[in-house]
Design a protein around this motif. Structure first.
Motif, PDB file in Angstrom:
ATOM      1  N   PRO A  51       0.599  -0.900   0.344  1.00  0.00           N
ATOM      2  CA  PRO A  51       0.016  -0.366  -0.391  1.00  0.00           C
ATOM      3  C   PRO A  51       0.740   1.201  -0.103  1.00  0.00           C
ATOM      4  O   PRO A  51       1.927   1.325   1.112  1.00  0.00           O
ATOM      5  N   ALA A  52       0.002   2.557  -0.768  1.00  0.00           N
ATOM      6  CA  ALA A  52       1.149   3.704  -0.998  1.00  0.00           C
ATOM      7  C   ALA A  52       0.441   4.334   0.066  1.00  0.00           C
ATOM      8  O   ALA A  52      -0.666   4.895  -0.414  1.00  0.00           O
ATOM      9  N   GLY A  53       1.206   5.373   0.722  1.00  0.00           N
ATOM     10  CA  GLY A  53       0.565   6.639   1.380  1.00  0.00           C
ATOM     11  C   GLY A  53       0.767   7.741   0.871  1.00  0.00           C
ATOM     12  O   GLY A  53       0.778   7.507  -0.530  1.00  0.00           O
ATOM     13  N   GLY A  54      -0.804   7.550   0.030  1.00  0.00           N
ATOM     14  CA  GLY A  54      -1.654   9.462  -0.651  1.00  0.00           C
ATOM     15  C   GLY A  54      -1.531  10.222  -0.127  1.00  0.00           C
ATOM     16  O   GLY A  54      -2.000  11.030   0.741  1.00  0.00           O
ATOM     17  N   ALA A  55       0.062  10.767   1.004  1.00  0.00           N
ATOM     18  CA  ALA A  55       0.618  12.503   1.157  1.00  0.00           C
ATOM     19  C   ALA A  55       0.076  13.408   0.204  1.00  0.00           C
ATOM     20  O   ALA A  55      -0.292  13.209  -1.412  1.00  0.00           O
ATOM     21  N   TYR A  56      -1.044  14.215   1.023  1.00  0.00           N
ATOM     22  CA  TYR A  56      -1.236  15.900   0.238  1.00  0.00           C
ATOM     23  C   TYR A  56      -1.592  16.797   1.123  1.00  0.00           C
ATOM     24  O   TYR A  56      -1.283  16.700   2.004  1.00  0.00           O
ATOM     25  N   PHE A  57      -1.899  17.624   0.097  1.00  0.00           N
ATOM     26  CA  PHE A  57      -1.360  18.942   1.286  1.00  0.00           C
ATOM     27  C   PHE A  57      -2.699  20.214  -0.103  1.00  0.00           C
ATOM     28  O   PHE A  57      -2.935  19.788  -0.776  1.00  0.00           O
ATOM     29  N   ALA A  58      -2.827  20.973   0.406  1.00  0.00           N
ATOM     30  CA  ALA A  58      -3.518  22.114  -0.257  1.00  0.00           C
ATOM     31  C   ALA A  58      -3.209  22.557  -1.479  1.00  0.00           C
ATOM     32  O   ALA A  58      -4.358  22.553  -2.414  1.00  0.00           O
ATOM     33  N   VAL A  59      -2.116  23.813  -1.198  1.00  0.00           N
ATOM     34  CA  VAL A  59      -1.680  23.774  -2.375  1.00  0.00           C
ATOM     35  C   VAL A  59       0.055  24.368  -2.693  1.00  0.00           C
ATOM     36  O   VAL A  59       0.477  24.355  -1.926  1.00  0.00           O
ATOM     37  N   SER A  60       0.021  23.227  -3.745  1.00  0.00           N
ATOM     38  CA  SER A  60       2.350  24.118  -3.588  1.00  0.00           C
ATOM     39  C   SER A  60       3.044  25.017  -4.457  1.00  0.00           C
ATOM     40  O   SER A  60       1.964  25.973  -4.471  1.00  0.00           O
ATOM     41  N   ASN A  61       3.750  25.385  -4.230  1.00  0.00           N
ATOM     42  CA  ASN A  61       4.725  26.816  -4.744  1.00  0.00           C
ATOM     43  C   ASN A  61       4.604  26.777  -6.194  1.00  0.00           C
ATOM     44  O   ASN A  61       5.121  27.071  -6.362  1.00  0.00           O
ATOM     45  N   GLY A  62       4.474  25.674  -7.072  1.00  0.00           N
ATOM     46  CA  GLY A  62       4.336  25.640  -8.131  1.00  0.00           C
ATOM     47  C   GLY A  62       4.628  24.544  -8.605  1.00  0.00           C
ATOM     48  O   GLY A  62       4.915  24.098  -9.572  1.00  0.00           O
ATOM     49  N   LYS A  63       4.987  23.363  -7.205  1.00  0.00           N
ATOM     50  CA  LYS A  63       5.829  22.366  -7.448  1.00  0.00           C
ATOM     51  C   LYS A  63       5.587  21.514  -6.240  1.00  0.00           C
ATOM     52  O   LYS A  63       5.149  21.739  -5.258  1.00  0.00           O
ATOM     53  N   THR A  64       5.144  20.150  -6.212  1.00  0.00           N
ATOM     54  CA  THR A  64       5.581  19.450  -5.214  1.00  0.00           C
ATOM     55  C   THR A  64       6.699  19.070  -5.011  1.00  0.00           C
ATOM     56  O   THR A  64       8.211  19.514  -5.888  1.00  0.00           O
ATOM     57  N   ARG A  65       7.293  18.755  -3.670  1.00  0.00           N
ATOM     58  CA  ARG A  65       8.640  18.059  -2.894  1.00  0.00           C
ATOM     59  C   ARG A  65       8.937  16.617  -3.720  1.00  0.00           C
ATOM     60  O   ARG A  65       8.032  15.342  -3.934  1.00  0.00           O
ATOM     61  N   ASN A  66       9.970  16.386  -4.118  1.00  0.00           N
ATOM     62  CA  ASN A  66      10.286  14.731  -3.555  1.00  0.00           C
ATOM     63  C   ASN A  66      10.976  14.332  -1.958  1.00  0.00           C
ATOM     64  O   ASN A  66      12.231  14.846  -1.633  1.00  0.00           O
ATOM     65  N   ALA A  67      10.442  13.339  -2.431  1.00  0.00           N
ATOM     66  CA  ALA A  67      10.684  13.013  -0.751  1.00  0.00           C
ATOM     67  C   ALA A  67      12.556  12.690  -0.124  1.00  0.00           C
ATOM     68  O   ALA A  67      12.455  12.327   0.170  1.00  0.00           O
ATOM     69  N   ARG A  68      12.269  11.797  -1.676  1.00  0.00           N
ATOM     70  CA  ARG A  68      14.046  11.331  -1.238  1.00  0.00           C
ATOM     71  C   ARG A  68      14.857  12.800  -0.703  1.00  0.00           C
ATOM     72  O   ARG A  68      16.120  12.891   0.221  1.00  0.00           O
ATOM     73  N   GLU A  69      14.029  13.558  -0.657  1.00  0.00           N
ATOM     74  CA  GLU A  69      15.019  15.333  -0.770  1.00  0.00           C
ATOM     75  C   GLU A  69      14.961  15.600   0.635  1.00  0.00           C
ATOM     76  O   GLU A  69      15.343  16.083   1.356  1.00  0.00           O
TER      77      GLU A  69
END
Length: 184
Positions: free
Chosen positions: A10-28
Motif C-alpha cells: 500500500p502506498a501512502g497518499g500524502a496530500y496538501f492544499a496548494v503547492s508553490n508551483g511544484k510538489t516536493r521530492n520525498a527523497r530530498e
C-alpha cells in the motif's frame, strides 16, 4: 473504491492544499519510504487565493522566536548532503538550504540548525517555501503555497479535473510508478 500500491505494498497518499508551483521530492526530505513521491509541476496553483501570503515581525520579536527554537534544533550530522539542494543567504546571519522545489529544508545561524518545517511552525507560516528579509526594523516573510508540499496538491488536482483529467490520470501524475486497483 480504489487503492494505490507501490511494488505490491500500500502506498501512502500524502496530500496538501496548494503547492508553490511544484510538489516536493520525498527523497530530498530523507523520506525514503515514499519513492513514488517525486517533484512535479503544479502550473495552475498560482490561481489559488492561498498561493501567496506574507507576515511581518518586528526584528526583536523575530529574534525572540528564533532563540526559542533552540530546543528544536537539529545537529549538523542530520543535515542531508543531497543533490539539488541550494544554499542561500538571508539577512546576513542566516543560511537557508533549499530542496529542488524551493522549499526550505534547513536554516542555519551561528551553528544552530532548524528544519524549514520547524521554522514554519514557530512563525505560523502556511508553507516551508518562504523567503525573508529585513526592512526598517521589521522582518518580512513571504510564503508560497499552503501545506508541506509533499504528494498531491489538492488545488492542482482540482484544476486538472476542471481541465478534463480523470482521477486515474491525476493520481498517476502525483504518485509516480504506482498501481491503482479497484476493490472487488
Amino acid at each position: 473504491g480504489v487503492y494505490i500500491t507501490y511494488e505490491g505494498r500500500p502506498a501512502g497518499g500524502a496530500y496538501f492544499a496548494v503547492s508553490n508551483g511544484k510538489t516536493r521530492n520525498a527523497r530530498e526530505m530523507a523520506l525514503e519510504e515514499y519513492p513514488y513521491l517525486l517533484s512535479v509541476p503544479c502550473e495552475r496553483d498560482f490561481l489559488s487565493e492561498n498561493f501567496n501570503s506574507f507576515t511581518v515581525y518586528k526584528e526583536k520579536e523575530f529574534e525572540k522566536i528564533w532563540k526559542s527554537m533552540k530546543g528544536w534544533q537539529i545537529t549538523e550530522d542530520e543535515i542531508l548532503e543531497k543533490e539539488g539542494i541550494t544554499v542561500q543567504k538571508a539577512m546576513e546571519k542566516y543560511t537557508l538550504y533549499r530542496d529542488s522545489a524551493d522549499y526550505v529544508l534547513y536554516i542555519e545561524r551561528e551553528g544552530m540548525y532548524v528544519s524549514g518545517e520547524q521554522f514554519r511552525k514557530a512563525f505560523g507560516l502556511s508553507s516551508a517555501s518562504f523567503h525573508f528579509n529585513k526592512e526598517e526594523g521589521q522582518v518580512i516573510i513571504t510564503v508560497k503555497g499552503s501545506g508541506h508540499g509533499l504528494g498531491m496538491s489538492q488545488f492542482g488536482a482540482n484544476e486538472m479535473a476542471r481541465q478534463g483529467s480523470d482521477y486515474i490520470h491525476i493520481l498517476n501524475y502525483f504518485f509516480q510508478n504506482v498501481t491503482i486497483t479497484k476493490f472487488e
